[in-house]
Write a protein that holds these residues in place. Structure first.
Motif, PDB file in Angstrom:
ATOM      1  N   LEU A 152      29.488  14.351  -3.438  1.00  0.00           N
ATOM      2  CA  LEU A 152      27.970  14.240  -3.157  1.00  0.00           C
ATOM      3  C   LEU A 152      27.108  15.138  -3.873  1.00  0.00           C
ATOM      4  O   LEU A 152      25.880  15.398  -3.921  1.00  0.00           O
ATOM      5  CB  LEU A 152      27.845  14.752  -1.663  1.00  0.00           C
ATOM      6  N   GLY A 153      27.674  15.813  -5.036  1.00  0.00           N
ATOM      7  CA  GLY A 153      27.166  16.455  -6.023  1.00  0.00           C
ATOM      8  C   GLY A 153      26.340  17.633  -5.648  1.00  0.00           C
ATOM      9  O   GLY A 153      25.403  18.352  -6.349  1.00  0.00           O
ATOM     10  N   MET A 154      26.816  18.426  -4.773  1.00  0.00           N
ATOM     11  CA  MET A 154      26.245  19.833  -4.453  1.00  0.00           C
ATOM     12  C   MET A 154      27.079  20.981  -5.396  1.00  0.00           C
ATOM     13  O   MET A 154      27.951  20.352  -6.027  1.00  0.00           O
ATOM     14  CB  MET A 154      26.821  20.373  -3.046  1.00  0.00           C
ATOM     15  N   LYS A 155      26.105  21.797  -5.463  1.00  0.00           N
ATOM     16  CA  LYS A 155      26.788  23.027  -6.353  1.00  0.00           C
ATOM     17  C   LYS A 155      27.156  24.272  -5.316  1.00  0.00           C
ATOM     18  O   LYS A 155      26.599  24.524  -4.316  1.00  0.00           O
ATOM     19  CB  LYS A 155      25.792  23.460  -6.975  1.00  0.00           C
ATOM     20  N   ARG A 156      28.392  24.826  -5.820  1.00  0.00           N
ATOM     21  CA  ARG A 156      28.628  26.010  -5.068  1.00  0.00           C
ATOM     22  C   ARG A 156      27.760  27.184  -5.356  1.00  0.00           C
ATOM     23  O   ARG A 156      27.619  27.610  -6.600  1.00  0.00           O
ATOM     24  CB  ARG A 156      30.274  26.235  -5.402  1.00  0.00           C
ATOM     25  N   LEU A 157      27.447  27.908  -4.504  1.00  0.00           N
ATOM     26  CA  LEU A 157      26.585  29.221  -4.721  1.00  0.00           C
ATOM     27  C   LEU A 157      27.185  30.179  -4.744  1.00  0.00           C
ATOM     28  O   LEU A 157      27.046  31.085  -5.755  1.00  0.00           O
ATOM     29  CB  LEU A 157      25.628  29.147  -3.335  1.00  0.00           C
ATOM     30  N   ARG A 158      28.435  30.506  -3.960  1.00  0.00           N
ATOM     31  CA  ARG A 158      29.201  31.672  -3.936  1.00  0.00           C
ATOM     32  C   ARG A 158      30.343  31.429  -2.998  1.00  0.00           C
ATOM     33  O   ARG A 158      30.348  30.688  -2.101  1.00  0.00           O
ATOM     34  CB  ARG A 158      28.231  33.036  -3.279  1.00  0.00           C
ATOM     35  N   THR A 159      31.479  32.268  -3.205  1.00  0.00           N
ATOM     36  CA  THR A 159      32.723  32.202  -2.525  1.00  0.00           C
ATOM     37  C   THR A 159      33.120  33.547  -2.327  1.00  0.00           C
ATOM     38  O   THR A 159      32.750  34.313  -3.139  1.00  0.00           O
ATOM     39  CB  THR A 159      33.616  31.207  -3.558  1.00  0.00           C
ATOM     40  N   TRP A 160      33.730  34.197  -1.244  1.00  0.00           N
ATOM     41  CA  TRP A 160      34.362  35.182  -0.992  1.00  0.00           C
ATOM     42  C   TRP A 160      35.471  35.281  -0.287  1.00  0.00           C
ATOM     43  O   TRP A 160      35.971  34.067   0.391  1.00  0.00           O
ATOM     44  CB  TRP A 160      33.031  36.159  -0.189  1.00  0.00           C
ATOM     45  N   GLY A 161      36.261  36.214  -0.120  1.00  0.00           N
ATOM     46  CA  GLY A 161      37.337  36.452   0.611  1.00  0.00           C
ATOM     47  C   GLY A 161      38.412  35.766   0.103  1.00  0.00           C
ATOM     48  O   GLY A 161      38.619  35.070  -1.007  1.00  0.00           O
ATOM     49  N   GLU A 162      39.660  35.798   0.571  1.00  0.00           N
ATOM     50  CA  GLU A 162      41.037  35.096   0.433  1.00  0.00           C
ATOM     51  C   GLU A 162      41.725  34.476   1.741  1.00  0.00           C
ATOM     52  O   GLU A 162      41.186  34.962   2.780  1.00  0.00           O
ATOM     53  CB  GLU A 162      41.862  36.126  -0.010  1.00  0.00           C
ATOM     54  N   GLY A 163      42.572  33.723   1.454  1.00  0.00           N
ATOM     55  CA  GLY A 163      43.187  32.908   2.541  1.00  0.00           C
ATOM     56  C   GLY A 163      42.509  32.670   3.774  1.00  0.00           C
ATOM     57  O   GLY A 163      41.292  31.935   3.403  1.00  0.00           O
ATOM     58  N   ASN A 164      42.751  33.140   4.967  1.00  0.00           N
ATOM     59  CA  ASN A 164      42.079  32.767   6.321  1.00  0.00           C
ATOM     60  C   ASN A 164      40.902  33.552   6.252  1.00  0.00           C
ATOM     61  O   ASN A 164      40.208  33.313   7.485  1.00  0.00           O
ATOM     62  CB  ASN A 164      43.069  32.523   7.421  1.00  0.00           C
ATOM     63  N   GLN A 165      40.487  34.446   5.427  1.00  0.00           N
ATOM     64  CA  GLN A 165      39.230  35.099   5.523  1.00  0.00           C
ATOM     65  C   GLN A 165      38.491  34.563   4.385  1.00  0.00           C
ATOM     66  O   GLN A 165      37.408  35.333   3.975  1.00  0.00           O
ATOM     67  CB  GLN A 165      39.626  36.687   5.346  1.00  0.00           C
TER      68      GLN A 165
END
Length: 131
Positions: free
Chosen positions: A31-44
């Motif tokens: 769909l051509g979206m961009k990732r703005l930010r990511t945080w945490g690990e695993g199920n968090q």
């Protein structure tokens, strides 16, 4: 004066990091979206994707067995409803409503082309084009 400036985000809970990564990959690659930010690990873990005028926020901590359609639907504006649905079909997603022209009989008739698919985490995605 409105106190609301617009929709900021719709949130979607995924069953684990692998499902969340699959959802991110689909929204970004197909769909051509961009990732703005990511945080945490695993199920968090969490992430935010840019829709162009709002955000889809993802979390990886949904309980296994959660029902599809936790969010009724996410409506994405596009000029190419048919092409977006075709891309989703190519990815193996189920079409729940084929591209259809409708007119909402509001004060000023509201002509639309819409379609719905079920996303990778059970979410319903509407492709929405104002004609």
């Amino acid at each position: 004066m409105s106190l609301i400036k617009g929709l900021h985000h719709a949130a979607l809970r995924c069953c684990g990091k692998a499902e969340m990564d699959s959802v991110i990959e689909f929204y970004c690659r197909v769909l051509g979206m961009k990732r703005l930010r990511t945080w945490g690990e695993g199920n968090q873990a969490g992430s935010m994707l840019d829709t162009g005028n709002g955000v889809i926020e993802l979390f990886s901590d949904a309980e296994p067995g959660r029902r599809p359609e936790q969010v009724d639907h996410i409506a994405l504006a596009t000029d190419k409803v048919d092409e977006r649905v075709a891309a989703c079909v190519k990815e193996g997603l189920a079409v729940t409503m084929v591209p259809t022209d409708i007119v909402v009989p509001s004060e000023i008739p509201y002509a639309l082309r819409i379609a719905f698919v079920q996303g990778k985490a059970g979410e319903i995605i509407e492709f929405f084009h104002e004609r």
